[in-house]
Design a protein around this motif. Sequence first.
Motif, PDB file in Angstrom:
ATOM      1  N   PHE A 171       0.971  -1.207  -0.106  1.00  0.00           N
ATOM      2  CA  PHE A 171      -0.166  -0.107  -0.081  1.00  0.00           C
ATOM      3  C   PHE A 171       0.814   1.076   0.154  1.00  0.00           C
ATOM      4  N   ASN A 172       0.811   2.181  -1.094  1.00  0.00           N
ATOM      5  CA  ASN A 172       1.804   3.140  -1.178  1.00  0.00           C
ATOM      6  C   ASN A 172       1.001   4.531  -0.799  1.00  0.00           C
ATOM      7  N   ASP A 173       1.695   5.482  -0.207  1.00  0.00           N
ATOM      8  CA  ASP A 173       1.241   6.616   0.356  1.00  0.00           C
ATOM      9  C   ASP A 173       1.919   7.670  -0.693  1.00  0.00           C
ATOM     10  N   VAL A 174       1.514   8.169  -1.712  1.00  0.00           N
ATOM     11  CA  VAL A 174       2.065   8.699  -2.987  1.00  0.00           C
ATOM     12  C   VAL A 174       1.870  10.182  -2.646  1.00  0.00           C
ATOM     13  N   SER A 175       3.069  10.971  -3.021  1.00  0.00           N
ATOM     14  CA  SER A 175       3.051  12.149  -3.393  1.00  0.00           C
ATOM     15  C   SER A 175       4.180  12.377  -4.679  1.00  0.00           C
ATOM     16  N   ALA A 176       3.856  13.575  -5.427  1.00  0.00           N
ATOM     17  CA  ALA A 176       4.632  13.588  -6.487  1.00  0.00           C
ATOM     18  C   ALA A 176       4.753  14.961  -6.878  1.00  0.00           C
ATOM     19  N   ARG A 177       5.842  15.227  -7.460  1.00  0.00           N
ATOM     20  CA  ARG A 177       6.215  16.582  -8.139  1.00  0.00           C
ATOM     21  C   ARG A 177       6.339  16.473  -9.604  1.00  0.00           C
ATOM     22  N   ILE A 178       5.807  16.849 -10.501  1.00  0.00           N
ATOM     23  CA  ILE A 178       5.818  16.488 -12.057  1.00  0.00           C
ATOM     24  C   ILE A 178       6.001  17.899 -12.806  1.00  0.00           C
ATOM     25  N   SER A 179       6.895  17.646 -13.594  1.00  0.00           N
ATOM     26  CA  SER A 179       7.296  18.640 -14.623  1.00  0.00           C
ATOM     27  C   SER A 179       7.279  18.349 -15.910  1.00  0.00           C
ATOM     28  N   ILE A 180       6.845  19.195 -16.832  1.00  0.00           N
ATOM     29  CA  ILE A 180       6.841  19.051 -18.280  1.00  0.00           C
ATOM     30  C   ILE A 180       7.837  20.030 -18.965  1.00  0.00           C
ATOM     31  N   ALA A 181       8.772  19.657 -19.528  1.00  0.00           N
ATOM     32  CA  ALA A 181       9.612  20.479 -20.318  1.00  0.00           C
ATOM     33  C   ALA A 181      10.306  21.690 -19.281  1.00  0.00           C
TER      34      ALA A 181
END
Length: 226
Positions: free
Chosen positions: A50-60
């Motif tokens: 069971f993952n406790d997910v957080s993310a920082r997403i960048s495009i270009a």
Amino acid sequence: MSTQLLATVVSSFLATTAAMAADFAAADAAQIPTLAPPSFYLHVGLAGIFNDVSARISIANARVPGAAVTINDRATFAAEAGYFLTSNIAASLSGGVPPLSKIEASGSLSGSGTIGKSRGGPFSATIHYHFDGLGPLQPYIGVGVAVLLIFADEDRLIRRYRTDDAIGPVLQAGFDFMFDAHWGAFFDVKKGFVTTTTKGYLSGLPVRSSVSLDPVVLHSGLTYRF
């Protein structure tokens, strides 16, 4: 966290314990013999991730505000092999059959679909202290290192999708319930703190994400001591 998957893991442990308890009902629970160290043991059974997910997403190289991902909970077969250094201190390695995880776009990217799929999972090396004096019930706590190993990635929304292996600390707690000197049942919880990086391309633009997984792994099944 999927309630259905969590219930499956817990019910598997309870069913295993009940079945083994019936087989060994004649044993005196207060006088379970112990094996003199050094000795080995195996934990084998079903695990839920069971993952406790957080993310920082960048495009270009530009961060996408509010972008996030979700990762499905998974169940797999797992094993832990351990070695008692003393009657109270043991070290172990654990891992399972690498499940396939679906990474879905969420947050401000909701509705975009599946970003990609990855086959892999956490493996760990821990050292732990086992408490005695409680008869057949033998709880333990531990600490160690968790390693996220990725064996394959599949493209979906993101092309040339790749996930990096990662490493981080892990905490462990659980207990064995021994029916005799060799056989028992166990329940184990591990909490890892692991952050990985994913990369790929969306419509020709480079996409990069820093994803904190911080998985909880629930593992239950049979114990065998050599």
